[in-house]
Design a protein around this motif. Structure first.
Motif, short mmCIF file in Angstrom:
data_model
loop_
_atom_site.label_atom_id
_atom_site.label_comp_id
_atom_site.label_asym_id
_atom_site.label_seq_id
_atom_site.Cartn_x
_atom_site.Cartn_y
_atom_site.Cartn_z
N UNK A 120 0.81 -1.09 0.02
CA UNK A 120 0.02 0.13 0.06
C UNK A 120 0.82 1.28 -0.02
N UNK A 121 1.93 1.29 0.61
CA UNK A 121 2.90 2.44 0.71
C UNK A 121 3.75 2.82 -0.52
N UNK A 122 3.64 1.60 -1.43
CA UNK A 122 4.50 1.76 -2.65
C UNK A 122 5.94 0.74 -2.64
N UNK A 123 6.27 0.35 -1.22
CA UNK A 123 7.34 -0.49 -1.33
C UNK A 123 6.95 -1.95 -1.93
N UNK A 124 8.09 -2.83 -2.26
CA UNK A 124 7.77 -3.95 -3.00
C UNK A 124 8.24 -5.13 -2.17
N UNK A 125 7.53 -6.27 -2.44
CA UNK A 125 7.74 -7.50 -1.20
C UNK A 125 7.81 -8.69 -2.30
N UNK A 126 8.24 -9.96 -1.96
CA UNK A 126 8.30 -10.97 -2.31
C UNK A 126 6.99 -11.70 -2.25
N UNK A 310 0.76 -16.31 -0.19
CA UNK A 310 1.53 -15.89 0.91
C UNK A 310 2.58 -14.71 0.47
N UNK A 311 2.92 -13.72 1.21
CA UNK A 311 3.75 -12.65 0.92
C UNK A 311 4.59 -12.33 1.98
N UNK A 312 5.81 -11.57 1.62
CA UNK A 312 6.69 -11.28 3.13
C UNK A 312 5.97 -9.98 3.63
N UNK A 313 5.69 -9.93 4.84
CA UNK A 313 5.17 -8.84 5.25
C UNK A 313 6.43 -7.88 6.16
N UNK A 314 5.93 -6.87 6.76
CA UNK A 314 6.88 -6.13 7.56
C UNK A 314 7.16 -7.21 8.77
N UNK A 315 8.42 -7.05 9.29
CA UNK A 315 8.86 -7.82 10.32
C UNK A 315 8.28 -7.92 11.61
N UNK A 316 7.39 -6.80 11.87
CA UNK A 316 6.67 -6.95 13.23
C UNK A 316 5.23 -7.08 12.72
N UNK A 317 4.96 -7.26 11.85
CA UNK A 317 3.41 -7.49 11.31
C UNK A 317 3.53 -8.77 10.65
#
Length: 386
Positions: A120-126, A310-317
């Motif tokens: 949502x913030x525009x960053x990209x994930x695996x 499934x996708x990588x999330x932020x470390x604390x989420x």
């Protein structure tokens, strides 16, 4: 926890200065330039160690000392490759590097279908999408007999998914799945992967597990003698891909490996991401049951969008309650009187790093964010436990 970051060597666009300024004190690296199966000489190890030391850092973990495919298959020159592995272990220990991470996944180290999922913030994930992978396997790669591994509904849904992709999107999916090994910029071709898969045609879970246990029975006494710790990385993802066997995916798998070779040197790289993708794995129980065999920590998080994605999330989420895991790890380390090396894994790709060439999941800012969050979490929990 000893805070570390992975560095792919002098060719890595993320520099040692970057890592030092991020607050890490330790480096996790490997000699990727040495072909798999060949001996890591003391000269090569000392050269890399000196580069790291001159940057004010310490090489604390090898990730990874790769296992030759012939060892996994117990074929060809596998006995010589095992002897080479023993020599490399001894040479690393002679240079003071005694935590060795490795995996026993056939052919592919890890698999994702999308390396640029937009948050949502525009960053990209695996991200891993089973429909996309099924489409790749059956309709793009056209692996022999692949259709037998999927139900009619799975194949129909995958074909419907694939028919919506442009030629460019299909080519990108092909490239994403067949990404080369960490530290390499070379992707597998269809011809290469089909040939490699054919070599595993007669190897199932039982056979691969037998080969792993034999390998460990050979190298663990060397690790014991050197005072080294072996840390096997769980399968990523923790289920079969391309019809390949998987033997380090569950709590039961880990227990089997440890009971077969009971030495404390035969240990685990505790990866919350790989193990956490399978909801049947109880990450807290794994710490309780195998805490004395955990030698290295990969802390990352994932989020299931659905049963098949499934996708990588932020470390604390994400799906894993990282605060619970970190508290249990701190209690474990207090009990063992050790500081286990930890690295944040698979950070997001942020806009500041988009024009830099980095290995997917290993841009600087995303991992720096993860490291700072994990460091803060650790400090808060440690204060609470006083």
């Amino acid at each position: 926890m000893k805070q570390t970051m992975r560095w792919f060597g002098p060719q890595d666009t993320v520099t040692l200065i970057d890592i030092k300024q991020a607050g890490a004190t330790g480096i996790v690296t490997a000699l990727h330039q040495i072909p798999v199966g060949e001996i890591w000489t003391i000269e090569n190890i000392k050269e890399r160690k000196q580069i790291i030391r001159e940057a004010g850092l310490e090489w604390v973990v090898v990730e990874s000392l790769p296992v030759h495919e012939e060892i996994k298959r117990a074929s060809g020159n596998y006995l010589q490759y095992i002897e080479n592995y023993k020599i490399s272990l001894k040479n690393l220990a002679d240079c003071g590097i005694k935590i060795i991470t490795y995996n026993f996944m056939p052919i592919l180290d890890w698999v994702r279908t999308d390396h640029n999922f937009i948050n949502e913030d525009g960053s990209r994930a695996l991200l891993y999408n089973q429909l996309a992978f099924t489409y790749f396997d059956v309709f793009l790669l056209k692996r022999p007999n692949a259709e037998n591994d999927y139900s009619d509904d799975e194949k129909a849904n995958a074909l419907q998914f694939g028919n919506k992709l442009s030629e460019e999107e299909q080519a990108l999916l092909f490239k994403n799945v067949l990404l080369g090994l960490p530290g390499s910029k070379i992707n597998f071709t269809a011809e290469q992967i089909l040939s490699l898969l054919n070599n595993y045609a007669e190897i199932d879970n039982n056979k691969l597990r037998k080969n792993l246990i034999y390998f460990l029975s050979e190298i663990t006494p060397v690790a014991d003698e050197c005072g080294s710790k072996l840390a096997i990385h769980p399968d990523d993802p923790p289920f079969s891909v391309l019809g390949l066997p998987r033997i380090v995916s569950t709590e039961k798998d880990i227990k089997t490996i440890f009971e077969a070779v009971p030495s404390h040197a035969n240990g685990l790289c505790y990866c919350t991401g790989s193990l956490g993708v399978d909801s049947k794995n109880n990450l807290e129980k794994i710490i309780d049951d195998f805490g004395d065999r955990i030698h290295f920590l990969h802390l990352r998080n994932t989020f299931h969008e659905s049963e098949n994605i499934f996708r990588e999330s932020a470390h604390l989420e994400g799906d894993t309650k990282m605060e619970v895991i970190v508290e249990k790890l701190l209690l474990l380390m207090n009990k063992r009187n050790v500081s286990l090396p930890m690295r944040p894994d698979h950070g997001f790709l942020h806009a500041v790093d988009e024009k830099k060439e980095t290995y997917p999941g290993y841009s600087l800012t995303g991992r720096l964010k993860g490291l700072s969050e994990l460091r803060g979490l650790e400090m808060g929990i440690a204060y609470k436990l006083k």
